[in-house]
Design an enzyme around this catalytic site. Structure first.
Site, PDB file in Angstrom:
ATOM      1  CD  GLU A   7      -2.324  -1.624   2.615  1.00  0.00           C
ATOM      2  OE1 GLU A   7      -1.595  -1.353   3.598  1.00  0.00           O
ATOM      3  OE2 GLU A   7      -3.403  -2.231   2.724  1.00  0.00           O
ATOM      4  CE1 TYR A  52       2.487   0.088   8.743  1.00  0.00           C
ATOM      5  CE2 TYR A  52       4.380  -0.612  10.040  1.00  0.00           C
ATOM      6  CZ  TYR A  52       3.653  -0.654   8.854  1.00  0.00           C
ATOM      7  OH  TYR A  52       4.091  -1.413   7.799  1.00  0.00           O
TER       8      TYR A  52
END
Length: 596
Positions: A91, A209
């Protein structure tokens, strides 16, 4: 302000000042050569940076690759009558500075009149990504209201994780940090299925993240934060690098498994002295001088990938070989070379399985359209990222990218990528674990969760072919770790070698980039090349949206689905604070971002 690094030879920068400069030829580079172990995106990017920015003659660059094709994890191919296969996909976000810097100077495979970045940009500008149906349940029914559905206490858990120092999170798992209530939320279903996090994976990686992608929080529920290539990622991202390298007469040694790199190690100086390899069954070696640079891809998420077909399950092989064996041999020589056993010793916690299903004809795609609200044959975004079957015992997710996904793909075919996070659990229609299933059985389980009537599954499965792929180390990079388990991409005292990829530590201090992204591979490549060759340009820092109060404020409100955070203060205190900030820029900011 000078940005901190772990190596004084590396300059980190922000803005375009350094990025737009054409690098001068480093002193003495004409006397150097380079050997790159592996041909994943990190090694390929390093080769490109050596030529473009370090001005190294391509004929002095050699890749050693154990397979017969480059690309590493970013593969994509047709396997005869079995159909198409890709082990996974990456992604992409907007702030991949190192990789986009490189791709802006490479020619697109799809349109040679454009750069890779140009083609990627206009593909997504003309056909922006977003999901119409992110979660299903009860055999294809909508299972999600488009919100995180967190209360304030749960949102605070996320905020506290972001604020926890890295060293406190060392060797801790996500389930050590998050409450059971959090792990049962829609937020966690969205997160774990999108990034392939398991409850037992690293809390530190989870924190990185969250901090790295603060600017994308409001695009996670509908996946509008993401961008995807027009075609498979091998075509869109790997081939442009291969073409560039071949144009510059780079050498490729395929069928070559590097067994070890031998070093001369002194207290203040470390020198790679020999590469030991086996090529097509025959042992060989390359003696190195200090002018021979070695870039080592240590560890691999896709090592030991096992392929099945419609009638054969994909085998799972957890033996230590290939780059894992090489890293263990290297690590045994010096403590600063990391601890591979942390990542490759527990395949039950690092595996999952994917399958590429090829739908031949429109019988199955009509069910895809029912869930996505989009025609899979329209040539545009279809699922807009993964669709997760929440109640699947495999935690099955699937995606349909723009079709045709592969150049030359038959017009009636639709390619679907399916993965299950729990490969050891019995299925809901096929009462076997995913790892025991053939491609045809995985197709049937997927059709069941797509909402195909049970009495039609067997017949519709005949219109599909599938290639399952078992990957025992696919999330090994997420295993809980402590400082030192990954070597710095350029270890202290290194004269002529560097580590690349998902199991190398970047040199920014603190390290803020995230593994399981191709940007991380690109960053380790850029840092390593610039440091070892003396390129004078700066490496762009990781985008610091976590330090931007605008994005932090936006994320806080979005995690609460637009509700204002409640701060438990006495009324008198609230009135006093209101009087202090009244008619100030602070009040204006808080109102603009809906915090008050």
């Amino acid at each position: 302000m000078e940005l901190k690094t772990h190596d004084e030879r590396l300059k980190l920068t922000h803005g375009d000042y350094h990025r737009m400069v054409k690098a001068r030829k480093p002193k003495g580079v004409e006397n150097k050569s380079a050997y790159l172990v592996g041909t994943g995106i990190a090694a390929l990017a390093a080769g490109c940076f050596l030529i473009r920015d370090a001005h190294m003659d391509g004929s002095k660059i050699t890749f050693l690759e154990q397979l017969d094709i480059p690309g590493g994890c970013l593969d994509g191919a047709v396997r005869g009558r079995d159909g198409y296969v890709a082990r996974g996909g990456r992604e992409m976000g907007h702030r991949f500075e190192c990789l986009f810097d490189l791709f802006s100077s490479l020619q697109s495979t799809e349109n040679p009149e454009m750069s890779v970045v140009d083609y990627f940009y206009y593909t997504n500008l003309d056909d922006p990504n977003f999901s119409m149906n992110r979660i299903t349940e009860k055999q294809g029914k909508r299972g999600f209201n488009g919100k995180f559905n967190l209360n304030q206490q749960l949102a605070m858990e996320i905020g506290m994780l972001v604020m926890t120092p890295d060293e406190v999170l060392a060797d801790k798992s996500i389930e050590d940090i998050f409450s059971k209530e959090m792990l049962d939320t829609d937020f966690w279903t969205l997160w774990r299925s999108m990034f392939a996090f398991e409850n037992w994976h690293s809390a530190l990686e989870m924190k990185l993240y969250l901090a790295r992608f603060v600017h994308h929080v409001d695009g996670l529920t509908d996946l509008s934060a993401l961008q995807f290539s027009k075609h498979d990622q091998y075509t869109s991202f790997v081939l442009p690098m291969i073409n560039y390298l071949k144009e510059h007469n780079v050498n490729f040694m395929y069928g070559t498994t590097v067994e070890n790199v031998e070093f001369d190690i002194k207290p203040d100086k470390k020198v790679a002295k020999k590469i030991v390899y086996i090529q097509n069954g025959k042992p060989g070696s390359i003696d190195l001088t200090e002018n021979d640079l070695v870039f080592i891809t240590n560890g691999s998420m896709t090592e030991n990938s096992g392929y099945g077909d419609d009638n054969t399950p994909a085998p799972m092989d957890g033996t230590i070989k290939g780059c894992w064996k090489m890293w263990k041999n290297i690590a045994a020589q010096d403590e600063s070379f990391g601890h591979p056993e942390v990542f490759c010793s527990d395949i039950e916690r690092s595996n999952w399985e994917s399958a590429t299903v090829t739908c031949h004809g429109p019988a199955v795609p009509k069910y895809i359209e029912k869930i996505t609200g989009r025609d899979p044959y329209a040539g545009k975004i279809c699922t807009g990222g993964i669709v997760t079957a929440r109640d699947s015992s495999w935690l099955l997710s699937w995606t349909v990218n723009r079709q045709p996904q592969y150049i030359g793909q038959p017009k009636d075919d639709v390619i679907v990528w399916v993965y299950g996070l729990f490969s050891d659990k019995p299925g809901d229609y096929i009462k076997k674990s995913m790892r025991e299933c053939t491609g045809k059985e995985i197709t049937k389980e997927w059709l069941y969760h797509m909402g195909v009537p049970v009495n039609e599954i067997e017949e519709l499965a005949k219109t599909c072919t599938a290639i399952p792929v078992m990957m025992p180390f696919i999330t090994s990079q997420f295993m809980p770790r402590v400082h030192g388990d990954r070597p710095y991409c350029v270890p202290k005292g290194s004269v002529n070698f560097a580590f690349l990829g998902q199991f190398a530590e970047t040199l920014d201090d603190p390290g803020r980039d995230t593994v399981f992204t191709i940007e991380y591979s690109g960053r380790t490549a850029m840092e390593s090349v610039y440091v070892l060759t003396g390129v004078e340009k700066g490496v762009p820092e990781v985008y610091g949206s976590v330090y931007d109060i605008r994005y932090a404020a936006r994320a806080a409100v979005q995690l609460l689905d637009g509700k204002k955070p409640e701060i438990p203060l006495p009324e008198a205190t609230k009135n006093m604070l209101g009087a202090i900030i009244g008619n100030t820029e602070i009040e204006k900011f808080l109102k603009e971002y809906e915090l008050i």
